[in-house]
Structures are given as structure tokens and as C-alpha cells.
Design an enzyme around this catalytic site. Structure first.
Site, PDB file in Angstrom:
ATOM      1  N   ASP A   1       7.266 -21.218 -28.299  1.00 20.46           N
ATOM      2  CA  ASP A   1       7.933 -20.881 -27.733  1.00 20.46           C
ATOM      3  C   ASP A   1       8.212 -19.609 -28.496  1.00 20.46           C
ATOM      4  O   ASP A   1       8.087 -18.627 -29.199  1.00 20.46           O
ATOM      5  CB  ASP A   1       8.489 -22.084 -27.293  1.00 20.46           C
ATOM      6  CG  ASP A   1       9.358 -22.040 -25.883  1.00 20.46           C
ATOM      7  OD1 ASP A   1       8.946 -22.393 -25.111  1.00 20.46           O
ATOM      8  OD2 ASP A   1      10.481 -21.378 -26.389  1.00 20.46           O
ATOM      9  N   SER A   2       8.054 -18.480 -26.753  1.00 27.30           N
ATOM     10  CA  SER A   2       8.867 -17.362 -27.175  1.00 27.30           C
ATOM     11  C   SER A   2       9.903 -16.637 -25.928  1.00 27.30           C
ATOM     12  O   SER A   2      10.088 -17.865 -25.060  1.00 27.30           O
ATOM     13  CB  SER A   2       7.708 -16.956 -27.307  1.00 27.30           C
ATOM     14  OG  SER A   2       7.332 -16.590 -25.935  1.00 27.30           O
TER      15      SER A   2
ATOM     16  N   ASN B   1      -3.249 -22.019 -21.035  1.00 27.97           N
ATOM     17  CA  ASN B   1      -4.306 -20.367 -21.124  1.00 27.97           C
ATOM     18  C   ASN B   1      -5.365 -20.753 -21.603  1.00 27.97           C
ATOM     19  O   ASN B   1      -5.406 -20.231 -23.022  1.00 27.97           O
ATOM     20  CB  ASN B   1      -3.138 -19.351 -21.043  1.00 27.97           C
ATOM     21  CG  ASN B   1      -3.195 -18.471 -20.455  1.00 27.97           C
ATOM     22  OD1 ASN B   1      -4.934 -18.025 -21.263  1.00 27.97           O
ATOM     23  ND2 ASN B   1      -2.110 -16.955 -20.241  1.00 27.97           N
TER      24      ASN B   1
ATOM     25  N   HIS C   1       5.682 -10.410 -31.390  1.00 22.75           N
ATOM     26  CA  HIS C   1       6.385 -11.575 -32.073  1.00 22.75           C
ATOM     27  C   HIS C   1       5.345 -12.405 -32.189  1.00 22.75           C
ATOM     28  O   HIS C   1       5.931 -13.492 -33.419  1.00 22.75           O
ATOM     29  CB  HIS C   1       7.881 -11.685 -31.264  1.00 22.75           C
ATOM     30  CG  HIS C   1       7.301 -12.040 -29.653  1.00 22.75           C
ATOM     31  ND1 HIS C   1       6.420 -11.444 -29.239  1.00 22.75           N
ATOM     32  CD2 HIS C   1       7.694 -13.042 -29.004  1.00 22.75           C
ATOM     33  CE1 HIS C   1       6.050 -11.092 -27.973  1.00 22.75           C
ATOM     34  NE2 HIS C   1       6.807 -11.914 -27.531  1.00 22.75           N
TER      35      HIS C   1
END
Ligand code: IMP
Length: 203
Positions: free
Chosen positions: A74-75, A10, A185
Site C-alpha cells: 500500500d502506498s 495490475n 519508496h
């Protein structure tokens, strides 16, 4: 001059990552996955049990393929009343094809009848830097909030319209992008990784 690959397809997310990671440093050439589209690399299977495990496996995978230092993240959303769900399965909580609307509908349905004070949740993000062999640096960030039934706001993506941040009296979908990045985050994790990266680059 070191080239670093940001393991996201992205370009908008790559730009945001670059802005946070680069700061004033101009000794790095930043690349992202779209620039390697002609290589047709299959996506890795993200089967880790934790956000960090997935960030590390993604960073190592693309570093091996590209030969470049690679940063991956990664979330996801962790909801206490749901035993930590949707967790590492946040993107596909309601199944395939992945859909924010379906995920949010399922989340609200599963929390039906749960009182406000038990709707505590957090967005978590793990980021890792790998050279293909080892993980050279890692960092995590967390933002605490509560899940609300009625969506509010139109910014952001994913679970943002249902993620209420008490300190700000609004959801992350009601925040301006810069405001969200300052507390998010992902912003926290990337700022921590930036400090480690600077130390590594200075050797
Ligand atoms: P990924 O790390 O890009 O794979 O994101 C995993 C999933 O977690 C996304 O598809 C969203 O559903 C959710 N998620 C992660 N970060 C956010 C956020 O900042 N806002 C809303 N949803 C998020």
C-alpha cells in the site's frame, strides 16, 4: 518450490515486483491476481489508518482466499502542509471515480499560497507478506520531495508530475522507469522485503 501470490491486479506492477523480489532466486513460482480472475474474489475494504495496516490486511485477506503466501503493498503521498493528506486516501483523494487528474488538481488547489519551503512531502510504501494467519515479514520505503504547481514529465502515474525530488532536480514523472525504481519508496520497501523473504525461504 513455493508459490507466492503478488496481490495486485495490475500485471505491469506484478512484473516489476517480481523483478525486484526474485533476483537470481528461481525457487519461487510467482502468481498474480489476474490469474485467479475466475474466482471472482471481492476486493478487500482498505480501511486501515496506516499504509502498513492496509498492506497487512490485504496480504492476509488474499493469503486466506488463495491458500498461498501473499505479498501486498500500500502506498501514497504524505504532504506536511496538509497534515499528512492525502495519505492512505491518496488514490481517491478527490473522490469517486478515482482520477489522477482530479487528485492532482485538488492537491495543487489545497497548496495555493503555501511557500516552496513548506511544500515538503514524501511517497511512502508499506509491503507485507502473510500466510493467512500471521504477518511473516514487513518493510517500508520512503522518498522525500516537494510538491510543485506546474506538472513536469510524462512518465509514471498518480502524483508523479507534481513530485519534485531536489537531489535529482526533476520530478518522478521526468525520471526513466529504472531511475525511479532505484530510488522509489516501492523499490526500497521491496528490496528490504526481499532480504527477509530469502531468510524465510532458507528456513
Ligand atoms: P496504491 O498503493 O497502488 O493503492 O496507490 C495509492 C495511490 O498513491 C496511487 O493511486 C497514487 O495516487 C499514489 N501513489 C503511490 N505511489 C505513487 C508513485 O510512485 N507515484 C505517484 N503516485 C503514487
Amino acid at each position: 518450490m513455493r508459490e507466492i501470490l503478488l496481490a495486485t491486479g495490475n500485471p505491469g506492477k506484478a512484473k516489476e515486483m517480481r523483478e525486484i523480489l526474485a533476483g537470481d532466486d528461481d525457487t519461487v513460482v510467482w502468481r498474480h491476481l489476474k490469474e485467479f480472475a475466475d474466482r471472482r474474489w471481492p476486493e478487500p475494504v482498505e480501511d486501515g489508518e496506516t499504509f502498513m495496516a492496509n498492506a497487512e490486511l490485504k496480504a492476509r485477506y488474499y493469503a486466506r482466499l488463495s491458500g498461498l503466501w501473499t505479498i501486498a503493498d500500500d502506498s501514497g503521498l504524505v504532504v506536511d502542509a496538509l497534515g499528512g493528506e492525502p495519505g492512505v486516501r491518496s488514490a481517491r483523494y478527490a473522490g469517486e471515480p478515482k482520477s489522477d487528474a482530479a487528485n492532482n488538481a485538488l492537491l495543487v488547489r489545497k497548496l495555493a499560497g503555501v511557500p516552496d519551503e513548506k511544500r515538503t512531502a514524501r511517497f511512502c510504501c508499506a509491503v507485507a507478506l502473510s500466510d493467512g494467519e500471521r504477518v511473516l515479514a514487513r518493510a517500508q520505503g520512503v522518498v522525500e520531495g516537494r510538491i510543485i504547481d506546474q506538472p513536469r514529465g510524462t512518465n509514471g502515474f498518480g502524483y508523479d508530475p507534481h513530485f519534485w525530488v531536489p537531489e535529482f532536480g526533476m520530478t518522478t514523472a521526468e525520471m526513466a522507469p529504472e531511475q525511479k525504481h532505484a530510488i522509489s519508496h516501492r523499490g526500497q520497501a521491496l528490496r528490504l522485503l526481499r532480504d527477509e523473504l530469502i531468510a524465510l525461504l532458507r528456513g
